[in-house]
Each structure stands twice: as structure tokens, then as C-alpha cells.
Write an enzyme that holds these catalytic residues in place. Structure first.
Site, short mmCIF file in Angstrom:
data_model
loop_
_atom_site.label_atom_id
_atom_site.label_comp_id
_atom_site.label_asym_id
_atom_site.label_seq_id
_atom_site.Cartn_x
_atom_site.Cartn_y
_atom_site.Cartn_z
N GLU A 2 -5.57 -2.75 -0.38
CA GLU A 2 -4.50 -1.75 -0.42
C GLU A 2 -4.95 -0.37 -0.63
O GLU A 2 -4.20 0.58 0.08
CB GLU A 2 -3.64 -1.88 -1.86
CG GLU A 2 -2.98 -3.53 -1.87
CD GLU A 2 -2.33 -3.78 -0.42
OE1 GLU A 2 -1.86 -3.13 0.16
OE2 GLU A 2 -2.38 -5.13 -0.24
N GLU A 36 0.74 -1.22 0.16
CA GLU A 36 0.06 0.06 -0.18
C GLU A 36 0.81 1.33 -0.02
O GLU A 36 0.30 2.31 0.53
CB GLU A 36 -0.98 -0.05 1.27
CG GLU A 36 -0.27 0.14 2.56
CD GLU A 36 0.06 -1.10 3.28
OE1 GLU A 36 0.43 -2.00 2.53
OE2 GLU A 36 0.24 -1.26 4.47
N ASN A 37 2.09 1.19 -0.76
CA ASN A 37 2.83 2.55 -0.42
C ASN A 37 1.90 3.89 -0.84
O ASN A 37 1.07 3.62 -1.90
CB ASN A 37 3.98 2.39 -1.50
CG ASN A 37 4.71 1.09 -1.58
OD1 ASN A 37 5.19 0.62 -0.47
ND2 ASN A 37 4.51 0.17 -2.84
N1 SER Z 1 0.89 -4.41 4.03
C1 SER Z 1 0.84 -5.36 2.83
C2 SER Z 1 -0.57 -5.57 3.04
O1 SER Z 1 -1.27 -6.23 3.66
C3 SER Z 1 1.69 -6.69 3.07
O2 SER Z 1 1.35 -7.69 2.42
O3 SER Z 1 -1.33 -5.31 2.15
ZN ZN Z 2 -2.70 -4.95 4.44
#
Ligand code: SER
Ligand code: ZN
Length: 610
Positions: free
Chosen positions: A302, A268-269
Site C-alpha cells: 500500500e 492505498e488512499n
Molecule cells: N488497490 C487495492 C490494493 O491492491 C485493492 O485491493 O492494494
Molecule cells: Zn495494490
């Protein structure tokens, strides 16, 4: 730098970082085997911290230079990073390091995938890009300048809004430079950079306040025709989060990139989500219904992190469920709204029983919020994600829909821009409902799957349910305390008419009885409706009762569960004793299939054999 020996980190040892960062400027001079990363960071003393020693994480970095306020500074290499002597006052840090994306096969930090540059920084990958306090409670605004090594990187992306890169392909000030500015403070794990010969599937979304957002899914040439479904899913997610949670998107652009080599499903950047290709690309020729549903759910997940994870993030990695449990819960609500609510619930419970229950009963059993770890990458588990989501669902069941909505508004309002804890989360519910959630917090600290046992009693028009709970010892937790278990119950009379609609019983003690008066005939209970708590249920329930519930229960989950148990028994009997399928089971199934008030996906699922 050699790998440090595994060290156990404890939640109770948390201390804030000694410094606050106002802004970060990064310049990347991309090269497959020798990328230069120049960082300019403004630090100032953190008034809330007592320890002001200056330590920055760093791994596999080749030092080129380091300056404090323009003067070269000596670095001490220490376990996992560097230390330096700095003034006890605001100062400018400027450093240059060299990294080797091509040799990065761990796929953490900056690496190459099929000729393109790509990053993965959650949980602790940013320290492989440059020296930095790589911890989620350090939030800062980032500006990123990317300079490409050659003209095979026409697309260069980072978080936030592109200042000099335009979606029509034109670039200013120079063709091989792109600049991104992210106005929202974020921790380093949400940093992302992508550069390569990619093509965009573009669209736009107008937010609830009327702002236009440019949307793009970037893929390798040849995959352009596999983006349409993902784009629709993204727009639906953006709209749903506005309508259901009042959350609006907050940048001028939102980009998704499909990458073939990726450790996780997706990430999810901020403003630049990176996906494993299999989790975003779909075409009617090669994808199944299941693929489409999964892609829609991951895109939603995301995207929803933009608020639950990014705008409000985690103080430390022990709080991982704060963003993951809540975001899984939100994506499940979305899928239920987009598709079939009962089918989504049933699918989730099947997955929970198949993956989380065994985890909770085995040597790796851990609480939804662990209290220690050696390697955070091993904690991206079904317990943190799926049980974490169940805990949110229970909280909503206990306080009710309206109070949940009010608590979430308060959460976004109070904690926007902060790095938070489970205590903050619970506090928001306590403040908005005036409820003491002290015992509820055990769901976050006690591992294992509670077992609820039911005994029934009927006397003088009064029907009584005697409920008890117990939890087996799990590693590190030999004694268990009773938890708050919401047990949703309905009652049917012997004609199959519901005489008591769903009521949530709050089981808080080891043993507790709940009586229901005024029942001239003995009612039939439907217990743990909607799978209202992640527990195992022990009840004396025979074939006749199962057939009855399959035919008459108004709760789709329990109706399905009754049918599933009957189907199992009936199948086993026909294999072992060569009997014909049970007539009661077939009758029950018939009543489900003929019920036009039930959605078709649910009726189809009821037909499936276990
Ligand atoms: N932060 C990420 C997610 O959960 C890692 O898989 O979408
Ligand atoms: Zn997540």
C-alpha cells in the site's frame, strides 16, 4: 435510482472526459443515517476532448440542491448518474446530497463499521458519496472539511495534510471540525474519510531530503498494543523505496487506519491507507511468523502505491495492472530484501501455480490487460496482480537491472501527475533501451499460460537446447502468437561444477534452438532458473538428474524444484510400495542442509515435504 443492467465496456471505446477539474472542496456533515455532502468543484473545458456533454456519476444519492455559477440548475437523472446543461466555458459547480452510511452494507462509498465512519472508493465507490466524474483519468486537488455530528468522533481524517487537526488531539478552529488539504492531484478512487473514536500509535520518519513526516496507525481502543510491528514495517518500506527506487514520501503525515469491516485487504488512499484489521494488527501472543510476513508485505504494497498508483495512476480500469502488477512486483522485491530472496520467489511461484494458472486455464481466463468488462470489481484477479507482476519481472530480466532502473526513473519523471496506459509504460522502456517491445506486449493482451517444451541434443562438443512454445486456446482467443519468453539457463558438468553461469535465452519463435559449444562432456542443463517466465515447462528429467540438480544446482529455485519433485516421488513410493526414502534424495538434501552459504530460511523450506 435502480441498478443499471450490466453493460459491456470496451477498452477501444475510451474517450477523455470533456472537462478538467482544478480543485474540489468537499464538506461532510456527518450523521449515521443522514450525512450531508456539499461539493464545490471548478470545471473548465478539456481542450483534448470533443464531447463536452456534462455527465456526473452518482448512485444512491438523495439530491438536495445543484447550482451552476450560483444558480439552481435542473438535473436529468440518467443511467448511473445525472446530466445538466452547463456553459461551454469554465464554471463553478455546487451541489448538496444526502447519503445514509448506516444503510450502506455494500461497503463501497461512505459506510459505518462498528460505530466509525469509513470509506472505500476503489474502483467506483466515490459515486456513492457525491456526483462526480468517477473515473481515474480525472485528477484534481481535494480540500475536505469534516464536521462531526456528535462528540463520539474525536478523530476525523482525510487525505493529505491536516490543517486544523493536530496529533496531540487539539483542534482549531472548532473541536468538531477537521480540515484536510491534499496538494497532489488524484482521482476520486483514492479519496478517503475516516471518523470515529480511535487511538493513534504514533511515530515519525525523516525522509531522504530531511523532511519530518508524522506517522500514525489508528485503531479501536484496546488494540494499541498491536501496532508496533506495522509501524516498523511502514518505516522500513519508506526507507526501502528511497534507497531502491529513489522515491520520497510527499506529505507531512501518513496515516493508516485498521477497520474490521472491509471488502479488500487494504487500500492505498493518498496519505490515508485503510486496512482490514487482520492485515495490519499483530501481536507476538497471537500472530504467527506467516502473519508478520504478510502484514509487512501488505503495508509495503500500500505504501509503494504512493508512487506506483497514486502519483502515477491509471487512465482507465483496463490499465489496472499498470499499478497493481508493478506494485506487487515492488513489494516482492522488498520482501526478498528484508527476508530470504529464494524463499520469497518460491512462495510466489507456488501461489502463482495454485491461483493464477488455474484461472488462466478456466472459463475466466483473461489477459493481464483485459479489453472489455461488465463489472470492474470482478477483475481484481490473480492474473492482473500476480501475472502482472511476473510480466514486470520478465521485462527486467530481458533489459537487465541497470536498464530497468533507468526506465523506472524515466517513468516517474515523464508521467508524474498523469493517468497512464500500458502503452506509456512500454514506451518508457523502448525509449530508454532502444529495444522494440512490440512482441513483448503480447504478454498484456494474450491470455493463457504458454507451455515450453525442451529437447536436448549433444554432438561433437556442442550441446543444443531445442525449445518450442505453444498456448492452448482461451475464451475469445482461439489463435495464439508466439510470445517473448526469457528462459534463464545454466549448465553444469558431470562433476556438478557450473560450466556456464545463468544466461537468458530469448525464445521468440514457435520453435528455436540454442547451441553451446566447447563442452568436452555432455553438460546437465538447469532450465527456467528463478522461474524466469510464467510458463509450464515440459522436459524429460529423470530421478538421477533431479538428485544431481538438488545436490549441485547453483540456482536456488531449480534446486528446490528438483528436491520437491524427488520428495513427491519418494513419498508416493513409500506409500504405494512401502519403500525406504530414496537414497539419492536424502544425499541431495544433506548437501543442501550442510551448505552454510545458503540462508537458514531456504534450508528450512527445503526440508518441508510437498
Ligand atoms: N488497490 C487495492 C490494493 O491492491 C485493492 O485491493 O492494494
Ligand atoms: Zn495494490
Amino acid at each position: 435510482m435502480q441498478d443499471a443492467a450490466p453493460k459491456t465496456i470496451f477498452l477501444k471505446d475510451y474517450t477523455p472526459f470533456g472537462w478538467i477539474i482544478d480543485d474540489v472542496h468537499l464538506t461532510f456533515r456527518l450523521h449515521p443515517s443522514a450525512t450531508r455532502v456539499i461539493s464545490r468543484i471548478r470545471f473548465r473545458p478539456n481542450p483534448d476532448a470533443t464531447d463536452r456533454s456534462f455527465f456526473l456519476h452518482g448512485e444512491a444519492l438523495k439530491p438536495i440542491s445543484a447550482k451552476v455559477d450560483g444558480h439552481e440548475v435542473a438535473l436529468r437523472q440518467v443511467d448511473g448518474g445525472i446530466e445538466a446543461d452547463v456553459p461551454d466555458a469554465p464554471f463553478n459547480w455546487e451541489a448538496e446530497v444526502e447519503i445514509n452510511p448506516e444503510a450502506n452494507t455494500a461497503l463501497e462509498g461512505l459506510y459505518m463499521s462498528g460505530g466509525m465512519y469509513c470509506t472505500q472508493c476503489e474502483a467506483e465507490g466515490f459515486r456513492k458519496i457525491t456526483w462526480y466524474p468517477d473515473r481515474p483519468d480525472v485528477m484534481a486537488q481535494f480540500t475536505v472539511r469534516i464536521e462531526s455530528d456528535a462528540d463520539h468522533t474525536p478523530v476525523m481524517l482525510s487525505n493529505g495534510n491536516g490543517l486544523y487537526y493536530h496529533q496531540d488531539g487539539t483542534q482549531t478552529p472548532a473541536p468538531n471540525v477537521s480540515i484536510y488539504q491534499d496538494p497532489w492531484p488524484k482521482p476520486a478512487y483514492l479519496f478517503a474519510l475516516v471518523a470515529g473514536d480511535l487511538v493513534a500509535h504514533e511515530d515519525t520518519f525523516t525522509t531522504m531530503s530531511g523532511r519530518d513526516v508524522d506517522l500514525a496507525i489508528y485503531v479501536r481502543r484496546g488494540d494499541e498494543h498491536k501496532c508496533a510491528f506495522g509501524m516498523e514495517a511502514l518505516k522500513k518500506s519508506m526507507k526501502w523505496d528511497e534507497e531502491v527506487y529513489g522515491r520520497e514520501y510527499d506529505l507531512d503525515e501518513f496515516n493508516i487506519v485498521a477497520v474490521d469491516d472491509f471488502n479488500m485487504g487494504a487500500m492505498e488512499n493518498k496519505g490515508l491507507n485503510i486496512f482490514n484489521s487482520s492485515c495490519v494488527l499483530a501481536s507476538p501472543e497471537t500472530s504467527t511468523d506467516g502473519n508478520f510476513e504478510r502484514i509487512e508485505a501488505i503495508i509495503a504494497h500500500e505504501y509503494f502505491h504512493n508512487w506506483t498508483g497514486n502519483r502515477i495512476t491509471c487512465r482507465d480500469w483496463f490499465q489496472l495492472c499498470l499499478k497493481e502488477g508493478l506494485t506487487v512486483y515492488r513489494d516482492a522485491q522488498f520482501t526478498a530484501d528484508m527476508r530470504s530472496e529464494p524463499v520469497k520467489r518460491i512462495d510466489d511461484v507456488l501461489a502463482l501455480r495454485a491461483r493464477q494458472f488455474p484461472e488462466d486455464q478456466g472459463p475466466l481466463s483473461h489477459p493481464v490487460r483485459p479489453e472489455s468488462f461488465q463489472e470492474i470489481n470482478n477483475f481484481y484477479t490473480a492474473t492482473i496482480y500476480e501475472k502482472g507482476a511476473e510480466v514486470i519481472g520478465m521485462l527486467k530480466t530481458l533489459v537487465g537491472d541497470a536498464a530497468y532502473a533507468k526506465a523506472l526513473d524515466l517513468y516517474f519523471d515523464r508521467h508524474d501527475g498523469q493517468a497512464c496506459t500500458i502503452e506509456d509504460w512500454i514506451q518508457v522502456f523502448e525509449d530508454s533501451t532502444d529495444r522494440d517491445l512490440g512482441q513483448f506486449k503480447l504478454w498484456y493482451s494474450q491470455s493463457g499460460t504458454p507451455k515450453v517444451t525442451v529437447r536436448e541434443d549433444y554432438q561433437d562438443d556442442t550441446f543444443t537446447l531445442h525449445l518450442s512454445q505453444s498456448s492452448a486456446p482461451t475464451p475469445g482467443q482461439s489463435e495464439k502468437l508466439p510470445q517473448v519468453i526469457p528462459v534463464a539457463v545454466g549448465l553444469l558438468n558431470d562433476n556438478g561444477v557450473e560450466v556456464m553461469p545463468t544466461k537468458v535465452l530469448e525464445l521468440t519463435a514457435a520453435e528455436q534452438s540454442f547451441s553451446f559449444e566447447g563442452h568436452a562432456t555432455r553438460p546437465v542443463p538447469s532450465i527456467l532458473r528463478g522461474f524466469s517466465a510464467p510458463v509450464t515447462l515440459e522436459q524429460d528429467i529423470d530421478t538421477a538428474r533431479r538428485s544431481f540438480l538438488l545436490s549441485h544446482d547453483t540456482d536456488p529455485f531449480n534446486r528446490w524444484e528438483a528436491g520437491r519433485m524427488l520428495a513427491r516421488d519418494s513419498l508416493l513410493a513409500s506409500i504405494r510400495k512401502d519403500t525406504a526414502p530414496d537414497a539419492d534424495y536424502l544425499d541431495g538434501l544433506k548437501s543442501v542442509l550442510r551448505d552454510d552459504t545458503l540462508d537458514p530460511a531456504y534450508r528450512a523450506l527445503m526440508l518441508a515435504q510437498p
